[in-house]
Design a protein around this motif. Structure first.
Motif, short mmCIF file in Angstrom:
data_model
loop_
_atom_site.label_atom_id
_atom_site.label_comp_id
_atom_site.label_asym_id
_atom_site.label_seq_id
_atom_site.Cartn_x
_atom_site.Cartn_y
_atom_site.Cartn_z
N LEU A 62 0.84 -1.20 0.00
CA LEU A 62 0.00 0.00 0.00
C LEU A 62 0.87 1.25 0.00
CD1 LEU A 62 -2.85 -0.95 2.47
CD2 LEU A 62 -3.03 -0.63 0.01
N ARG A 63 1.97 1.21 0.75
CA ARG A 63 2.92 2.33 0.76
C ARG A 63 3.52 2.52 -0.62
NH1 ARG A 63 8.20 2.50 0.99
NH2 ARG A 63 9.18 4.36 1.75
N THR A 64 3.84 1.42 -1.30
CA THR A 64 4.41 1.50 -2.64
C THR A 64 3.41 2.09 -3.63
OG1 THR A 64 5.74 -0.45 -2.15
CG2 THR A 64 5.52 0.15 -4.46
N VAL A 65 2.16 1.69 -3.52
CA VAL A 65 1.12 2.24 -4.41
C VAL A 65 0.95 3.73 -4.16
CG1 VAL A 65 -1.36 2.19 -4.91
CG2 VAL A 65 -0.08 0.05 -4.73
N LEU A 66 0.93 4.14 -2.89
CA LEU A 66 0.81 5.57 -2.59
C LEU A 66 2.01 6.35 -3.13
CD1 LEU A 66 -0.62 5.56 1.03
CD2 LEU A 66 -1.79 6.23 -1.07
N ASP A 67 3.19 5.75 -3.07
CA ASP A 67 4.38 6.40 -3.61
C ASP A 67 4.27 6.56 -5.12
OD1 ASP A 67 6.90 7.59 -3.43
OD2 ASP A 67 7.91 5.68 -3.84
N PHE A 68 3.70 5.56 -5.79
CA PHE A 68 3.50 5.63 -7.24
C PHE A 68 2.51 6.74 -7.60
CE2 PHE A 68 1.26 4.22 -11.11
CZ PHE A 68 2.34 4.19 -11.98
N VAL A 69 1.48 6.90 -6.79
CA VAL A 69 0.47 7.93 -7.04
C VAL A 69 1.02 9.33 -6.79
CG1 VAL A 69 -1.78 8.79 -6.25
CG2 VAL A 69 -1.44 6.36 -6.57
N GLY A 70 2.00 9.43 -5.90
CA GLY A 70 2.59 10.74 -5.63
C GLY A 70 2.65 11.10 -4.17
N VAL A 71 2.09 10.27 -3.30
CA VAL A 71 2.14 10.51 -1.86
C VAL A 71 3.34 9.75 -1.31
CG1 VAL A 71 0.92 10.27 0.33
CG2 VAL A 71 -0.36 10.68 -1.78
N GLU A 72 4.41 10.48 -0.98
CA GLU A 72 5.63 9.83 -0.55
C GLU A 72 5.65 9.71 0.97
OE1 GLU A 72 10.40 10.49 -0.98
OE2 GLU A 72 9.06 11.23 -2.53
N LEU A 73 5.79 8.49 1.45
CA LEU A 73 5.86 8.22 2.88
C LEU A 73 7.25 7.71 3.22
CD1 LEU A 73 2.46 6.34 3.28
CD2 LEU A 73 2.96 8.69 3.90
N PRO A 74 7.83 8.17 4.32
CA PRO A 74 9.17 7.70 4.69
C PRO A 74 9.15 6.25 5.17
CG PRO A 74 8.31 9.20 6.35
CD PRO A 74 7.33 9.19 5.22
N LEU A 75 10.27 5.57 5.01
CA LEU A 75 10.36 4.15 5.35
C LEU A 75 10.57 3.91 6.84
CD1 LEU A 75 10.42 1.28 4.23
CD2 LEU A 75 12.86 1.53 3.91
N ILE A 76 11.29 4.76 7.53
CA ILE A 76 11.64 4.54 8.93
C ILE A 76 10.39 4.46 9.84
CG2 ILE A 76 12.92 5.46 10.91
CD1 ILE A 76 14.67 4.27 8.68
N PRO A 77 9.42 5.37 9.74
CA PRO A 77 8.22 5.21 10.58
C PRO A 77 7.46 3.92 10.27
CG PRO A 77 8.33 7.44 9.78
CD PRO A 77 9.39 6.67 9.05
N TYR A 78 7.45 3.50 9.02
CA TYR A 78 6.81 2.24 8.66
C TYR A 78 7.50 1.08 9.37
CZ TYR A 78 6.25 -2.04 6.00
OH TYR A 78 6.06 -3.34 5.66
N MET A 79 8.83 1.04 9.32
CA MET A 79 9.57 -0.04 9.96
C MET A 79 9.36 -0.02 11.47
SD MET A 79 13.07 0.09 7.69
CE MET A 79 14.01 -0.61 9.00
N ALA A 80 9.37 1.16 12.06
CA ALA A 80 9.15 1.27 13.51
C ALA A 80 7.75 0.76 13.88
CB ALA A 80 9.32 2.71 13.95
#
Length: 71
Positions: free
Chosen positions: A24-42
């Motif tokens: 879902l994070r990858t799809v949002l990044d493709f659409v243009g909403v960039e989310l950082p990886l560190i909070p996801y991993m935490a």
């Protein structure tokens, strides 16, 4: 209340959940909403730790299957 879960089942469930959220994070990044990886991993590590803590608090792991007994 006891939690009857095996460690393997929990690990598979957490892995599937983590992959779904990452996709879902990858799809949002493709659409243009960039989310950082560190909070996801935490968040994934916090979720896994909280789940293991909850299972330990509510009765621990299932170690013996309660299936058929030998004749």
């Amino acid at each position: 209340m006891t939690v009857d879960v095996s460690r393997g089942g929990l690990l598979v469930t957490l892995a599937i959940f983590g992959v779904i959220v990452y996709e879902l994070r990858t799809v949002l990044d493709f659409v243009g909403v960039e989310l950082p990886l560190i909070p996801y991993m935490a968040a994934v590590f916090i979720l896994a730790g909280a789940t293991v803590w909850f299972i330990t608090l509510k009765g621990g792991w299932r170690t013996e299957p309660e299936g058929d007994k030998p004749a």
